[in-house]
Write a protein that holds these residues in place. Structure first.
Motif, short mmCIF file in Angstrom:
data_model
loop_
_atom_site.label_atom_id
_atom_site.label_comp_id
_atom_site.label_asym_id
_atom_site.label_seq_id
_atom_site.Cartn_x
_atom_site.Cartn_y
_atom_site.Cartn_z
N ASP A 31 -3.03 15.57 15.17
CA ASP A 31 -2.50 15.89 14.01
C ASP A 31 -2.74 14.93 13.01
OD1 ASP A 31 -1.00 14.03 15.24
OD2 ASP A 31 0.94 14.75 14.75
N ASP A 32 -3.50 13.72 13.08
CA ASP A 32 -3.94 12.64 11.98
C ASP A 32 -4.61 13.28 11.08
OD1 ASP A 32 -2.26 10.62 13.09
OD2 ASP A 32 -3.94 10.01 14.50
N LYS A 33 -4.31 13.08 9.89
CA LYS A 33 -5.26 13.69 8.72
C LYS A 33 -6.13 12.53 8.39
CE LYS A 33 -1.96 17.15 7.07
NZ LYS A 33 -1.07 17.62 5.98
N ILE A 34 -6.96 12.12 9.15
CA ILE A 34 -7.82 11.07 8.93
C ILE A 34 -9.20 11.48 9.30
CG2 ILE A 34 -8.49 8.46 9.36
CD1 ILE A 34 -5.54 8.15 9.85
N ILE A 87 -0.58 4.75 6.83
CA ILE A 87 -0.23 5.24 5.57
C ILE A 87 0.80 6.37 5.85
CG2 ILE A 87 -1.08 6.34 3.65
CD1 ILE A 87 -3.47 4.52 3.60
N LYS A 88 1.93 6.26 5.05
CA LYS A 88 2.94 7.24 5.60
C LYS A 88 2.98 8.55 4.14
CE LYS A 88 5.70 3.70 7.81
NZ LYS A 88 6.89 2.98 7.94
N VAL A 102 0.74 -1.20 -0.01
CA VAL A 102 -0.19 -0.11 0.00
C VAL A 102 0.90 1.09 -0.04
CG1 VAL A 102 -1.52 1.41 1.39
CG2 VAL A 102 -2.10 -1.10 1.17
N ASN A 103 1.95 1.26 0.89
CA ASN A 103 2.46 2.49 1.05
C ASN A 103 3.57 2.85 -0.25
OD1 ASN A 103 2.18 4.08 3.27
ND2 ASN A 103 2.82 2.36 4.54
N LYS A 104 3.84 1.61 -0.75
CA LYS A 104 4.79 1.77 -2.20
C LYS A 104 3.95 2.08 -3.22
CE LYS A 104 7.23 -1.30 -5.60
NZ LYS A 104 7.27 -2.86 -5.91
N ASN A 105 2.82 1.90 -3.33
CA ASN A 105 1.88 2.33 -4.69
C ASN A 105 0.92 3.43 -4.55
OD1 ASN A 105 2.74 0.00 -6.62
ND2 ASN A 105 2.12 -1.21 -4.88
N ILE A 106 0.62 3.91 -3.05
CA ILE A 106 -0.17 5.07 -3.17
C ILE A 106 0.95 6.16 -2.94
CG2 ILE A 106 -1.61 6.47 -1.36
CD1 ILE A 106 -3.18 4.43 -2.72
#
Length: 386
Positions: free
Chosen positions: A260-263, A233-234, A207-211
């Motif tokens: 501070d989470d952008k969720i 997710i980073k 997920v982190n590689k492709n987003i």
């Protein structure tokens, strides 16, 4: 503090009360009461207490309607008290004492849930609770008593400021203590599912590689559960809209967010997302219209539910995701998987279109498949819309 901190900020994504979990609605209610309390101390009052005056940036509720303030006159009751009860207290009490799904009453009651309806619906034990007795049951009786009096503003009601402040304090303290059950069939999913730690880490790396990180595009996590992947997710440039149809797991995600989470967690059933409602069906626009078409979408452990539980053909699922997603990470779960075996336990397998070959064929009409990962019997696909 949250009001001051975000005064100059824009709200990344508009959400509505019928999409909030219990704790989100509770946070919005407490912020409204806090603002009214502080305003009263400075000779100002809120003439509106609509839940639609609140939006969220992550887990921070933000008051957005400064036109709701007016000067307070000594002895004046809180004119927005009934509206506060209908927009905030009524759904919170229903969710607490009946079922969390009662939040959906707000979808069919855009101006708030009628107090009389709530009073009829609540169990007898609520008559022994001061919050319910004073602000729901007694309130309902008063509304019925004065229903034929017009205009209601001509009634001579005088409430000293200190008594009004006491009422607001009572509401705040009692609402702050409200809690709901914190377990459902989907809590602790990643501790009980068929994945081991290695498999989960492989999925996360995929997920982190492709987003790819970029601004002004949402990451849409459909079927987010308690937000394991959303939180991992980073990509700090992206705002994540994490949705699930289970109110309890969304509530858990919201309560475990950092400031501070952008969720933004929301209760949204992707098979029946929030429609456009209100005047001319344009007053509150649909979830799909708000989310748009340029999302980076994540759909893990989802497609078998869409096909087998909700009976949506694979071709229709592919077309739907193509409308939503500029990029898509989706997981195909084969019929041999234990989770599908559970779904088929009391069903006849009539889902001939649900195969890896047909999945690839249907999605390839709309997407270019860039990368795959075979993971613990399941397959992850990274796709880019054509």
């Amino acid at each position: 503090n949250s009001v001051i901190k975000y005064t100059a900020c824009c709200v990344p994504f508009l959400s509505f009360p019928y999409e909030w979990s219990f704790s989100q609605l509770k946070s919005a209610a407490l912020l409204t009461l806090k603002i009214q309390y502080e305003a009263l101390k400075h000779g100002i009052t809120l003439k509106d207490a609509s839940a639609y005056n609140i939006q969220f940036i992550g887990n921070n509720p933000i008051f957005i309607d400064t036109t709701s303030f007016e000067l307070y006159n000594e002895g004046q009751p809180w004119i927005a008290y009934k509206q506060f009860c209908e927009h905030f207290l009524a759904p919170l009490i229903l969710m607490k004492y009946t079922d969390t799904k009662y939040s959906q009453f707000l979808l069919s009651n855009i101006d708030g849930i009628p107090i009389s309806l709530v009073s009829k619906t609540l169990p007898v034990k609520t008559y022994f609770n001061s919050l319910c007795t004073l602000h729901i049951h007694s309130h309902s009786k008063k509304i019925k008593k004065h229903v034929n009096q017009f205009p209601p503003s001509k009634q001579n009601v005088y409430i000293a400021k200190h008594k009004l402040l006491n009422i607001i304090e009572h509401l705040y303290e009692k609402i702050d203590k409200l809690k709901i059950k914190n377990t459902s069939n989907w809590t602790n999913y990643y501790k009980t599912c068929s994945y081991n730690e290695t498999s989960i880490n492989e999925k996360l790396n995929f997920v982190n590689k492709n987003i790819k990180s970029s601004q002004n595009e949402f990451i849409l996590d459909i079927g987010c559960n308690e937000g394991f992947f959303s939180k991992a997710i980073k990509h700090p440039n992206n705002y994540i809209i994490a949705i699930d149809n289970d109110e309890i797991v969304v509530d858990s995600l919201y309560n475990n967010l950092n400031t501070d989470d952008k969720i933004l967690p929301l209760v949204v059933d992707i098979t029946n997302p929030s429609p456009s409602i209100g005047w001319n069906n344009k007053e509150r626009i649909s979830f799909l219209d708000r989310i748009g078409t340029e999302n980076k979408t994540i759909a893990l452990a989802l497609i078998h539910h869409l096909r087998i539980f909700y009976n949506i053909p694979v071709e229709h699922i592919a077309n739907f995701f193509a409308k939503l997603s500029k990029q898509l990470i989706i997981e195909f779960v084969p019929k041999s998987d234990i989770q599908i075996q559970k779904l088929l336990q009391n069903k006849k397998d009539t889902y001939s279109d649900y195969s890896e070959k047909n999945f690839v064929s249907c999605f390839s009409k709309y997407f270019t498949i860039n990368e795959t990962l075979y993971n613990n019997g399941r397959i992850l696909f990274f796709m880019i819309r054509k």
